[in-house]
Design a protein around this motif. Structure first.
Motif, short mmCIF file in Angstrom:
data_model
loop_
_atom_site.label_atom_id
_atom_site.label_comp_id
_atom_site.label_asym_id
_atom_site.label_seq_id
_atom_site.Cartn_x
_atom_site.Cartn_y
_atom_site.Cartn_z
N LEU A 176 0.79 -1.23 0.00
CA LEU A 176 0.00 0.00 0.00
C LEU A 176 0.82 1.28 0.00
O LEU A 176 0.26 2.37 -0.05
CB LEU A 176 -0.94 0.00 1.21
N VAL A 177 2.15 1.15 0.08
CA VAL A 177 3.00 2.34 0.07
C VAL A 177 4.06 2.18 -1.02
O VAL A 177 4.52 1.07 -1.28
CB VAL A 177 3.68 2.57 1.44
N PRO A 178 4.46 3.27 -1.67
CA PRO A 178 5.48 3.17 -2.71
C PRO A 178 6.80 2.64 -2.17
O PRO A 178 7.10 2.77 -0.98
CB PRO A 178 5.62 4.62 -3.20
N TYR A 179 7.58 2.09 -3.05
CA TYR A 179 8.88 1.53 -2.69
C TYR A 179 9.82 2.62 -2.19
O TYR A 179 9.93 3.68 -2.79
CB TYR A 179 9.49 0.85 -3.91
N GLY A 180 10.46 2.36 -1.07
CA GLY A 180 11.41 3.33 -0.53
C GLY A 180 11.61 3.14 0.95
O GLY A 180 11.62 2.01 1.45
N LEU A 181 11.75 4.24 1.67
CA LEU A 181 12.00 4.16 3.11
C LEU A 181 10.86 3.48 3.85
O LEU A 181 11.09 2.82 4.87
CB LEU A 181 12.22 5.57 3.67
N ALA A 182 9.64 3.65 3.36
CA ALA A 182 8.51 2.99 4.00
C ALA A 182 8.65 1.47 3.91
O ALA A 182 8.33 0.74 4.85
CB ALA A 182 7.20 3.44 3.34
#
Length: 204
Positions: free
Chosen positions: A71-77
């Motif tokens: 549910l969240v874009p690829y990256g720090l999340a």
């Protein structure tokens, strides 16, 4: 890592939890870490009650963290959720009994979730069930390989046992408690989870 939503089919979530540059806010990162760690700790306490199917082949509820990362874009999340998963598993390992390969497993969980996020959001299409399955299997496969190699190096198990552990855990973590529940549950729980963690759903 790029937190601007590198996937071809997903825009970054809106709302206050994402800054002007598309970077996840500290509050969202902490939320993902906390939810992932607590959820996976509780899940591990349940799945560990099921006996191993073979040497070092068990059940892990990867789909719980997959649902967050989807549910969240690829990256720090993504990284935050992966670290939370590893901490939750590590906390249960301490209670259950520390083993020499546990630190390797910690790294494996983080890399597995990062792999899942990359395959789903960057290489693939998070709205496509085929990519959801591919990402789930790839993420579990990375974690299982990392832990299987450590199991081979640090124990008396032979290569065939270690290879079977890798294959078995890829199936149990990546398919049985990975791809299958992910594909079935994501359309149902995506909106409630997104609201609970404080972001808008990524739009196709």
């Amino acid at each position: 890592m790029d937190d601007t939503g590198g996937g071809r089919s997903v825009d970054r979530p809106g709302g206050d939890e994402w800054g002007r540059e598309g970077l996840a806010s500290p509050r969202l990162l902490v939320t993902l870490f906390a939810v992932a760690s607590i959820t996976f700790f509780v899940a591990s306490a349940v799945t560990e009650q099921v006996p191993e199917f073979a040497t070092d082949v068990d059940l892990k509820a990867f789909f719980l963290i997959y649902l967050l990362v989807a549910l969240v874009p690829y990256g720090l999340a993504t990284l935050s959720a992966g670290i939370g998963m590893a901490v939750g598993e590590g906390a249960y390992d301490i209670i259950e009994g520390y083993e020499l390969d546990d630190p390797f497993g910690f790294v494996g969980y983080v890399l597995g979730i990062v792999t899942f996020g990359w395959v789903l959001h960057v290489a693939g299409d998070p709205t496509d069930r085929r990519w959801q399955v591919a990402a789930a299997v790839a993420g579990a496969g990375v974690q299982a390989t990392f832990e299987g190699v450590a199991f081979f190096v640090l124990s008396d198990a032979g290569l065939p046992v270690a290879l079977f552990s890798i294959l078995g855990n890829t199936v149990t973590h990546g398919v049985v408690l990975g791809a299958v529940p992910l594909v079935l549950l994501l359309p149902v729980v995506a909106e409630p989870i997104a609201q609970a963690i404080g972001v808008e759903r990524a739009s196709a």
